[in-house]
Scaffold this motif. Structure first.
Motif, PDB file in Angstrom:
ATOM      1  N   THR A 154       0.249  -1.381   0.098  1.00 17.26           N
ATOM      2  CA  THR A 154       0.061   0.349  -0.685  1.00 17.26           C
ATOM      3  C   THR A 154       0.708   1.375   0.052  1.00 17.26           C
ATOM      4  OG1 THR A 154      -1.502  -1.149   1.249  1.00 17.26           O
ATOM      5  CG2 THR A 154      -1.563   1.443   1.299  1.00 17.26           C
ATOM      6  N   TRP A 155       2.036   1.134   0.309  1.00 22.53           N
ATOM      7  CA  TRP A 155       2.504   2.103   1.230  1.00 22.53           C
ATOM      8  C   TRP A 155       3.210   2.886   0.257  1.00 22.53           C
ATOM      9  CZ3 TRP A 155       0.001   3.533   4.665  1.00 22.53           C
ATOM     10  CH2 TRP A 155      -0.038   2.770   5.813  1.00 22.53           C
ATOM     11  N   THR A 156       3.669   2.004  -0.963  1.00 27.76           N
ATOM     12  CA  THR A 156       4.573   2.600  -2.631  1.00 27.76           C
ATOM     13  C   THR A 156       3.682   4.089  -3.221  1.00 27.76           C
ATOM     14  OG1 THR A 156       5.886   0.842  -2.246  1.00 27.76           O
ATOM     15  CG2 THR A 156       5.799   2.166  -4.551  1.00 27.76           C
ATOM     16  N   PRO A 157       2.399   2.698  -3.419  1.00 29.68           N
ATOM     17  CA  PRO A 157       0.987   3.950  -4.286  1.00 29.68           C
ATOM     18  C   PRO A 157       0.774   4.867  -3.765  1.00 29.68           C
ATOM     19  CG  PRO A 157       0.554   1.692  -4.987  1.00 29.68           C
ATOM     20  CD  PRO A 157       1.964   1.464  -3.427  1.00 29.68           C
ATOM     21  N   LEU A 158       0.520   5.150  -2.544  1.00 27.86           N
ATOM     22  CA  LEU A 158       0.067   6.060  -1.191  1.00 27.86           C
ATOM     23  C   LEU A 158       1.372   7.302  -1.299  1.00 27.86           C
ATOM     24  CD1 LEU A 158      -1.284   7.499   0.687  1.00 27.86           C
ATOM     25  CD2 LEU A 158      -0.203   6.155   2.646  1.00 27.86           C
ATOM     26  N   GLY A 159       2.731   6.705  -1.431  1.00 28.63           N
ATOM     27  CA  GLY A 159       3.408   8.130  -1.599  1.00 28.63           C
ATOM     28  C   GLY A 159       3.818   8.667  -2.691  1.00 28.63           C
ATOM     29  N   VAL A 160       4.222   7.616  -3.819  1.00 28.63           N
ATOM     30  CA  VAL A 160       3.293   8.067  -5.125  1.00 28.63           C
ATOM     31  C   VAL A 160       2.986   9.270  -5.591  1.00 28.63           C
ATOM     32  CG1 VAL A 160       3.648   7.244  -7.818  1.00 28.63           C
ATOM     33  CG2 VAL A 160       4.801   6.058  -6.231  1.00 28.63           C
ATOM     34  N   GLY A 161       1.487   9.061  -4.712  1.00 28.02           N
ATOM     35  CA  GLY A 161       0.561   9.504  -5.256  1.00 28.02           C
ATOM     36  C   GLY A 161       0.662  10.955  -4.013  1.00 28.02           C
ATOM     37  N   LEU A 162       1.396  11.096  -3.824  1.00 23.13           N
ATOM     38  CA  LEU A 162       1.261  12.204  -2.662  1.00 23.13           C
ATOM     39  C   LEU A 162       1.995  13.006  -3.702  1.00 23.13           C
ATOM     40  CD1 LEU A 162       1.780  11.209   0.979  1.00 23.13           C
ATOM     41  CD2 LEU A 162       0.590  12.702   0.656  1.00 23.13           C
ATOM     42  N   GLY A 163       3.158  12.198  -3.826  1.00 21.10           N
ATOM     43  CA  GLY A 163       4.976  13.241  -4.731  1.00 21.10           C
ATOM     44  C   GLY A 163       4.261  13.780  -5.514  1.00 21.10           C
ATOM     45  N   VAL A 164       2.787  13.119  -6.105  1.00 15.60           N
ATOM     46  CA  VAL A 164       2.760  13.425  -7.918  1.00 15.60           C
ATOM     47  C   VAL A 164       1.834  15.022  -7.551  1.00 15.60           C
ATOM     48  CG1 VAL A 164       0.763  12.721  -9.832  1.00 15.60           C
ATOM     49  CG2 VAL A 164       2.585  11.215  -8.787  1.00 15.60           C
ATOM     50  N   ALA A 165       0.612  14.717  -6.794  1.00 17.86           N
ATOM     51  CA  ALA A 165      -0.392  15.586  -6.450  1.00 17.86           C
ATOM     52  C   ALA A 165       0.800  16.537  -6.210  1.00 17.86           C
ATOM     53  CB  ALA A 165      -1.265  15.446  -5.258  1.00 17.86           C
ATOM     54  N   MET A 166       1.718  16.592  -4.722  1.00 15.08           N
ATOM     55  CA  MET A 166       2.192  17.711  -4.803  1.00 15.08           C
ATOM     56  C   MET A 166       3.399  18.356  -5.300  1.00 15.08           C
ATOM     57  SD  MET A 166       3.070  17.172  -0.369  1.00 15.08           S
ATOM     58  CE  MET A 166       3.906  15.404  -0.197  1.00 15.08           C
ATOM     59  N   LEU A 167       3.537  17.909  -5.988  1.00 13.30           N
ATOM     60  CA  LEU A 167       4.329  18.332  -7.395  1.00 13.30           C
ATOM     61  C   LEU A 167       3.557  19.116  -8.930  1.00 13.30           C
ATOM     62  CD1 LEU A 167       7.742  18.754  -8.716  1.00 13.30           C
ATOM     63  CD2 LEU A 167       6.885  16.681 -10.264  1.00 13.30           C
ATOM     64  N   GLY A 168       2.242  18.517  -8.893  1.00 11.95           N
ATOM     65  CA  GLY A 168       1.438  19.146  -9.408  1.00 11.95           C
ATOM     66  C   GLY A 168       1.022  20.104  -8.831  1.00 11.95           C
ATOM     67  N   VAL A 169       0.937  20.429  -7.863  1.00 11.31           N
ATOM     68  CA  VAL A 169       0.261  21.339  -7.532  1.00 11.31           C
ATOM     69  C   VAL A 169       1.448  23.104  -7.090  1.00 11.31           C
ATOM     70  CG1 VAL A 169      -0.572  23.073  -5.020  1.00 11.31           C
ATOM     71  CG2 VAL A 169      -1.014  20.897  -5.311  1.00 11.31           C
ATOM     72  N   VAL A 170       3.128  22.319  -7.282  1.00  7.01           N
ATOM     73  CA  VAL A 170       4.059  23.294  -7.215  1.00  7.01           C
ATOM     74  C   VAL A 170       3.781  23.819  -9.076  1.00  7.01           C
ATOM     75  CG1 VAL A 170       6.425  23.419  -7.098  1.00  7.01           C
ATOM     76  CG2 VAL A 170       5.322  22.001  -5.477  1.00  7.01           C
ATOM     77  N   ILE A 171       3.920  23.105  -9.607  1.00  7.79           N
ATOM     78  CA  ILE A 171       3.781  23.300 -10.943  1.00  7.79           C
ATOM     79  C   ILE A 171       2.875  24.053 -11.256  1.00  7.79           C
ATOM     80  CG2 ILE A 171       3.485  22.623 -13.716  1.00  7.79           C
ATOM     81  CD1 ILE A 171       5.054  19.741 -12.644  1.00  7.79           C
ATOM     82  N   LEU A 172       1.740  23.819 -10.524  1.00  9.88           N
ATOM     83  CA  LEU A 172       0.639  24.642 -11.024  1.00  9.88           C
ATOM     84  C   LEU A 172       0.642  26.067 -10.857  1.00  9.88           C
ATOM     85  CD1 LEU A 172      -2.911  25.112 -11.540  1.00  9.88           C
ATOM     86  CD2 LEU A 172      -3.392  23.996  -9.401  1.00  9.88           C
ATOM     87  N   VAL A 173       1.309  26.082  -9.442  1.00  8.86           N
ATOM     88  CA  VAL A 173       1.612  28.013  -8.574  1.00  8.86           C
ATOM     89  C   VAL A 173       2.339  28.921  -9.345  1.00  8.86           C
ATOM     90  CG1 VAL A 173       2.408  28.761  -6.741  1.00  8.86           C
ATOM     91  CG2 VAL A 173       0.861  26.818  -6.722  1.00  8.86           C
ATOM     92  N   ALA A 174       3.653  27.364  -9.570  1.00  6.83           N
ATOM     93  CA  ALA A 174       4.819  28.133 -11.011  1.00  6.83           C
ATOM     94  C   ALA A 174       3.959  28.703 -12.429  1.00  6.83           C
ATOM     95  CB  ALA A 174       5.280  27.616 -11.169  1.00  6.83           C
ATOM     96  N   VAL A 175       2.858  27.934 -12.857  1.00  7.96           N
ATOM     97  CA  VAL A 175       2.440  28.455 -13.878  1.00  7.96           C
ATOM     98  C   VAL A 175       1.518  29.369 -13.774  1.00  7.96           C
ATOM     99  CG1 VAL A 175       0.785  27.883 -15.547  1.00  7.96           C
ATOM    100  CG2 VAL A 175       2.583  26.093 -15.170  1.00  7.96           C
ATOM    101  N   GLN A 176       0.595  29.837 -12.676  1.00  5.95           N
ATOM    102  CA  GLN A 176       0.432  31.362 -12.429  1.00  5.95           C
ATOM    103  C   GLN A 176       0.510  32.089 -12.178  1.00  5.95           C
ATOM    104  OE1 GLN A 176      -2.491  29.238  -9.208  1.00  5.95           O
ATOM    105  NE2 GLN A 176      -4.069  28.804 -10.465  1.00  5.95           N
ATOM    106  N   LEU A 177       1.611  31.882 -11.589  1.00  5.17           N
ATOM    107  CA  LEU A 177       2.907  32.954 -11.281  1.00  5.17           C
ATOM    108  C   LEU A 177       3.788  33.864 -13.007  1.00  5.17           C
ATOM    109  CD1 LEU A 177       4.545  31.917  -8.113  1.00  5.17           C
ATOM    110  CD2 LEU A 177       2.846  33.740  -8.361  1.00  5.17           C
TER     111      LEU A 177
END
Length: 252
Positions: A62-85
């Motif tokens: 369970t923990w590997t997909p959970l960690g992957v999902g966390l990383g992908v989601a948070m990286l996505g938000v960082v990219i989203l904020v960077a694009v908006q800026l």
């Protein structure tokens, strides 16, 4: 509802709709705390379902997909904020007397645990129990549409009519999270990670008051307090879904 009424009375929460932001958490947490025992009771005395049927296994895998999902989601938000800026649709909030105070340290420390728990409960209910129940009466396409619609409209319980502009984005988010369950052959760990990562990253940005809307931002930027109303956020959902689909089809 009885629990919510009791809490509202004890905490002297005024009967106004929509519910004020500072009163949402005291009313929301008991609902989330009641959900897992309700599922356990249903598993024991209902129709023979198990937690594994709903996508909850608690195995080491369970923990590997959970960690992957966390990383992908948070990286996505960082990219989203960077694009908006970069587009000038958001700007860094300057420090000063007019800047709102940051959230208390205790809340910031509790935020990871709180968002993990909220993400898990919402996946258990909306992509687990609800989807399994609907599958007894509807084909997968109908289940995907109806489950995502219910997930989106349930947010109106807290936001009222002001939350209507977020419904398409929330529905799209529900579809992406259901796709994540499909990609994991019914396991909720990837969907749990994605859901938690998104709400944690957004909650942290809000708690620290890092950015603010730009006065010149177009309507496509969305509403400042509703991230899923903006075109970049919708694009993030679409790209995440395409990434899950492509990885599943090409590599599995």
């Amino acid at each position: 509802m009885p629990v919510a009424l009791g809490i509202a009375r004890l905490a002297k929460i005024p009967w106004r709709y929509p519910i004020a932001p500072e009163h949402k958490l005291p009313l929301l947490l008991p609902l989330y705390l009641l959900a897992p025992p309700a599922v356990e009771i249903y598993c024991r005395y209902g129709h023979g379902e198990t937690w594994a049927n709903y996508g909850v296994t608690w195995q080491s895998s369970t923990w590997t997909p959970l960690g992957v999902g966390l990383g992908v989601a948070m990286l996505g938000v960082v990219i989203l904020v960077a694009v908006q800026l970069a587009l000038g649709w958001r700007q860094w909030r300057p420090a000063g007397v007019d800047s709102p105070p940051a959230a208390p340290p205790a809340l910031l420390l509790a935020l990871p645990i709180l968002t993990l728990f909220i993400g898990w409960v919402e996946e258990l209910i909306f992509r687990g129990v609800l989807v399994n129940g609907l599958l007894t009466a509807l084909p997968w396409v109908g289940v995907a549409i109806l489950a995502s619609t219910i997930f989106a409209t349930s947010h109106l319980l807290w936001d009222g009519p002001a939350g209507v502009p977020s419904l398409p984005g929330l529905g799209l988010m529900g579809l992406v999270l259901l796709l994540a369950r499909w990609a994991m052959a019914g396991d909720l760990s990837l969907a749990w990670g994605l859901h938690t990562g998104w709400i944690f990253a957004i909650a942290l940005i809000d708690a620290l008051h890092l950015i603010q809307p730009s006065p010149t931002a177009p309507a496509l930027a969305g509403k400042p307090d509703q991230p899923l109303t903006g075109l970049p956020a919708l694009g993030l959902m679409v790209l995440t879904g395409l990434g899950i689909w492509g990885y599943t089809v090409w590599f599995h």
